[in-house]
Design a protein around this motif. Structure first.
Motif, PDB file in Angstrom:
ATOM      1  N   TYR A  21      -6.954   5.005   5.836  1.00  0.00           N
ATOM      2  CA  TYR A  21      -5.881   4.711   4.880  1.00  0.00           C
ATOM      3  C   TYR A  21      -4.772   5.764   4.888  1.00  0.00           C
ATOM      4  O   TYR A  21      -3.678   5.514   4.382  1.00  0.00           O
ATOM      5  N   TYR A  54      -3.661   4.822  -9.231  1.00  0.00           N
ATOM      6  CA  TYR A  54      -4.622   5.803  -8.724  1.00  0.00           C
ATOM      7  C   TYR A  54      -4.818   5.474  -7.243  1.00  0.00           C
ATOM      8  O   TYR A  54      -5.324   4.402  -6.896  1.00  0.00           O
ATOM      9  N   LEU A  83       0.443   5.666   1.843  1.00  0.00           N
ATOM     10  CA  LEU A  83       0.608   4.494   0.964  1.00  0.00           C
ATOM     11  C   LEU A  83       1.341   4.873  -0.322  1.00  0.00           C
ATOM     12  O   LEU A  83       2.146   4.094  -0.831  1.00  0.00           O
ATOM     13  N   GLY A 101      -6.179   1.858  -6.192  1.00  0.00           N
ATOM     14  CA  GLY A 101      -5.942   1.491  -4.788  1.00  0.00           C
ATOM     15  C   GLY A 101      -4.847   0.447  -4.676  1.00  0.00           C
ATOM     16  O   GLY A 101      -5.120  -0.743  -4.556  1.00  0.00           O
ATOM     17  N   ALA A 102      -3.593   0.900  -4.725  1.00  0.00           N
ATOM     18  CA  ALA A 102      -2.479  -0.056  -4.883  1.00  0.00           C
ATOM     19  C   ALA A 102      -1.873  -0.533  -3.567  1.00  0.00           C
ATOM     20  O   ALA A 102      -0.849  -1.233  -3.582  1.00  0.00           O
ATOM     21  N   GLY A 103      -2.452  -0.184  -2.436  1.00  0.00           N
ATOM     22  CA  GLY A 103      -1.957  -0.700  -1.144  1.00  0.00           C
ATOM     23  C   GLY A 103      -0.484  -0.401  -0.941  1.00  0.00           C
ATOM     24  O   GLY A 103      -0.039   0.740  -1.102  1.00  0.00           O
ATOM     25  N   PHE A 119      -5.333   7.327  -3.084  1.00  0.00           N
ATOM     26  CA  PHE A 119      -5.583   8.585  -2.378  1.00  0.00           C
ATOM     27  C   PHE A 119      -4.832   8.726  -1.060  1.00  0.00           C
ATOM     28  O   PHE A 119      -4.885   9.793  -0.443  1.00  0.00           O
ATOM     29  N   GLU A 134      -9.566  -5.512  -4.139  1.00  0.00           N
ATOM     30  CA  GLU A 134     -10.037  -4.967  -2.858  1.00  0.00           C
ATOM     31  C   GLU A 134     -10.021  -3.438  -2.829  1.00  0.00           C
ATOM     32  O   GLU A 134      -9.502  -2.837  -1.890  1.00  0.00           O
ATOM     33  N   PHE A 170      -4.007  -4.076   6.724  1.00  0.00           N
ATOM     34  CA  PHE A 170      -4.834  -4.899   5.830  1.00  0.00           C
ATOM     35  C   PHE A 170      -4.037  -6.053   5.251  1.00  0.00           C
ATOM     36  O   PHE A 170      -2.812  -6.021   5.156  1.00  0.00           O
TER      37      PHE A 170
HETATM   38  C1  LIG Z   1      -7.545  -3.025   1.030  1.00  0.00           C
HETATM   39  S1  LIG Z   1      -6.427  -1.990   0.220  1.00  0.00           S
HETATM   40  C2  LIG Z   1      -6.014  -3.017  -1.164  1.00  0.00           C
HETATM   41  C3  LIG Z   1      -4.634  -2.761  -1.632  1.00  0.00           C
HETATM   42  C4  LIG Z   1      -4.122  -3.610  -2.798  1.00  0.00           C
HETATM   43  N1  LIG Z   1      -4.961  -3.489  -3.965  1.00  0.00           N
HETATM   44  C5  LIG Z   1      -3.955  -5.055  -2.409  1.00  0.00           C
HETATM   45  O1  LIG Z   1      -4.636  -5.897  -2.977  1.00  0.00           O
HETATM   46  O2  LIG Z   1      -3.122  -5.331  -1.543  1.00  0.00           O
HETATM   47  C6  LIG Z   1      -7.411  -0.684  -0.503  1.00  0.00           C
HETATM   48  C7  LIG Z   1      -6.591   0.332  -1.277  1.00  0.00           C
HETATM   49  O3  LIG Z   1      -7.465   1.250  -1.939  1.00  0.00           O
HETATM   50  C8  LIG Z   1      -7.105   2.600  -1.612  1.00  0.00           C
HETATM   51  N2  LIG Z   1      -8.355   3.382  -1.656  1.00  0.00           N
HETATM   52  C9  LIG Z   1      -9.475   3.174  -0.947  1.00  0.00           C
HETATM   53  N3  LIG Z   1     -10.432   4.051  -1.288  1.00  0.00           N
HETATM   54  C10 LIG Z   1      -9.885   4.854  -2.262  1.00  0.00           C
HETATM   55  C11 LIG Z   1     -10.373   5.949  -3.031  1.00  0.00           C
HETATM   56  N4  LIG Z   1     -11.618   6.421  -2.855  1.00  0.00           N
HETATM   57  N5  LIG Z   1      -9.550   6.519  -3.940  1.00  0.00           N
HETATM   58  C12 LIG Z   1      -8.289   6.043  -4.132  1.00  0.00           C
HETATM   59  N6  LIG Z   1      -7.761   5.013  -3.423  1.00  0.00           N
HETATM   60  C13 LIG Z   1      -8.556   4.419  -2.497  1.00  0.00           C
HETATM   61  C14 LIG Z   1      -6.485   2.465  -0.227  1.00  0.00           C
HETATM   62  O4  LIG Z   1      -5.686   3.563   0.122  1.00  0.00           O
HETATM   63  C15 LIG Z   1      -5.684   1.176  -0.416  1.00  0.00           C
HETATM   64  O5  LIG Z   1      -4.492   1.405  -1.128  1.00  0.00           O
END
Ligand SMILES: C[S@@+](CC[C@H](N)C(=O)[O-])C[C@H]1O[C@@H](n2cnc3c(N)ncnc32)[C@H](O)[C@@H]1O
Length: 319
Positions: free
Chosen positions: A18, A91, A97, A61-63, A93, A128, A27
């Motif tokens: 990520y 929130y 992104l 995890g806002a993608g 990481f 997700e 993704f």
């Molecule tokens: C598959 S993407 C989903 C993005 C968005 N929610 C969407 O529906 O399009 C997963 C998201 O979670 C974040 N993420 C994954 N593991 C994380 C963690 N341990 N702490 C913070 N963010 C995390 C990734 O960086 C990414 O933004």
């Protein structure tokens, strides 16, 4: 030779993935399909947010930030009072992104990025996100480790928390691969501590204890350029590794933290109960323009191919 538990391997691989440029385009999620998804969520959250004088939404995890954008746009147009009062926390990481999200959301003044979950009244939600949290992989008293060359090594299961989880969930005697997401439980605890009062919503693909036998080899998968990668233990950081979410565990362990489950249904049933989404479907069914037809097919994807696989869990923090 040094071994890493699969849990540590996955944590490291997911973070690297990520944080790479690849994550910006790789993704593919429901918010990216169509704004109707974010609008439906916004409508659903609005019923719960109206309970609070100073409501907050926290997205985990806002993608790329488009879900946040669709939700905030919807409030600006349809609930101006709520739009004025709401604080939107993200929130996240991944530095790359976050940078992308800041660009996509630059017009909104009420968005804040946090590295710790703030104390809020409102709704904490994710789409997700939980599937990206690392899992311990176990089978019949053994746990999966990975060696320096990316080979599987099965060692005796020693982790007491994992053993307790198997016992509590009734999985001790299963003759199959079981994934144990202790990070999901730790996350639930943090969510509960962050919610002074309010709701927790998880949207993700997953299963319940009744369905676990459908996955005898477990559910861990790795994706690269939208395709499943087979030899992903040798590809750490290049592929997005995920595990289906164990919703029974979220419901069971939620109780420990005062998170009471008040709704659990498929994404299809969830969306089909939201008037905004139904109106959009109805409107599009009369559209004959190529754009309208395409949007209709994207909405159908949310209901059909994603509809059953994805689940929606709503928990209320009891005070
Ligand atoms: C598959 S993407 C989903 C993005 C968005 N929610 C969407 O529906 O399009 C997963 C998201 O979670 C974040 N993420 C994954 N593991 C994380 C963690 N341990 N702490 C913070 N963010 C995390 C990734 O960086 C990414 O933004």
């Amino acid at each position: 030779m040094a071994f890493k538990s699969f849990r540590n391997f996955m944590e490291d691989a997911v973070r690297r993935y990520y944080s790479s440029e690849r994550a910006l385009k790789d993704f593919f999620t429901a918010p990216q399909l169509d704004r109707a998804f974010g609008e439906a969520l916004a409508e659903f959250f609005s019923q719960h947010l109206s309970e609070f004088e100073k409501p907050s939404l926290v997205e985990l995890g806002a993608g790329t930030g488009i879900l946040a954008r669709d939700i905030l746009n919807y409030y600006r147009e349809n609930y101006p009072e709520l739009f004025k009062n709401i604080r939107y926390y993200i929130y996240e990481f991944s530095p790359s992104l976050i940078e992308k999200q800041r660009k996509v959301l630059s017009e909104f003044e009420n968005v804040e990025w946090v590295s710790e979950l703030p104390k809020v009244e409102g709704v904490i939600f994710s789409n997700e996100f939980f599937d990206a949290l690392p899992v311990h992989v176990v089978k019949e008293g053994k746990e999966l480790y990975v060696d320096e060359n990316g080979n599987e090594v099965w060692l005796s299961l020693e982790n007491e928390r994992v053993k307790e989880f198997l016992k509590r969930m009734g999985y001790e005697n299963l003759n199959q691969v079981v994934e144990v997401c202790l990070d999901c439980i730790d996350m639930l605890k943090r969510i509960s501590e962050s919610l002074v009062s309010g709701y927790h919503v998880v949207i993700d693909y997953g299963y319940t204890s009744e369905e676990i036998s459908r996955f005898p080899e477990g559910t861990v998968l790795a994706y690269k350029e939208h395709k499943v990668v087979k030899d992903f233990l040798k590809e750490a950081g290049n592929a997005d590794i995920t595990a289906h979410v164990n919703f029974s565990a979220l419901m069971e362990y939620g109780k420990d933290f005062g998170l009471e489950t008040i709704l659990f249904q498929s994404q299809r049933d969830f969306l089909m109960h939201i008037p905004t989404f139904l109106n959009e479907l109805e409107k599009l069914s009369w559209e004959e323009t190529p754009e309208g037809i395409e949007r209709m097919s994207r909405l159908k994807t949310m209901l059909v191919s994603m509809g059953d696989k994805f689940k929606v869990l709503l928990q209320r923090k009891s005070s």
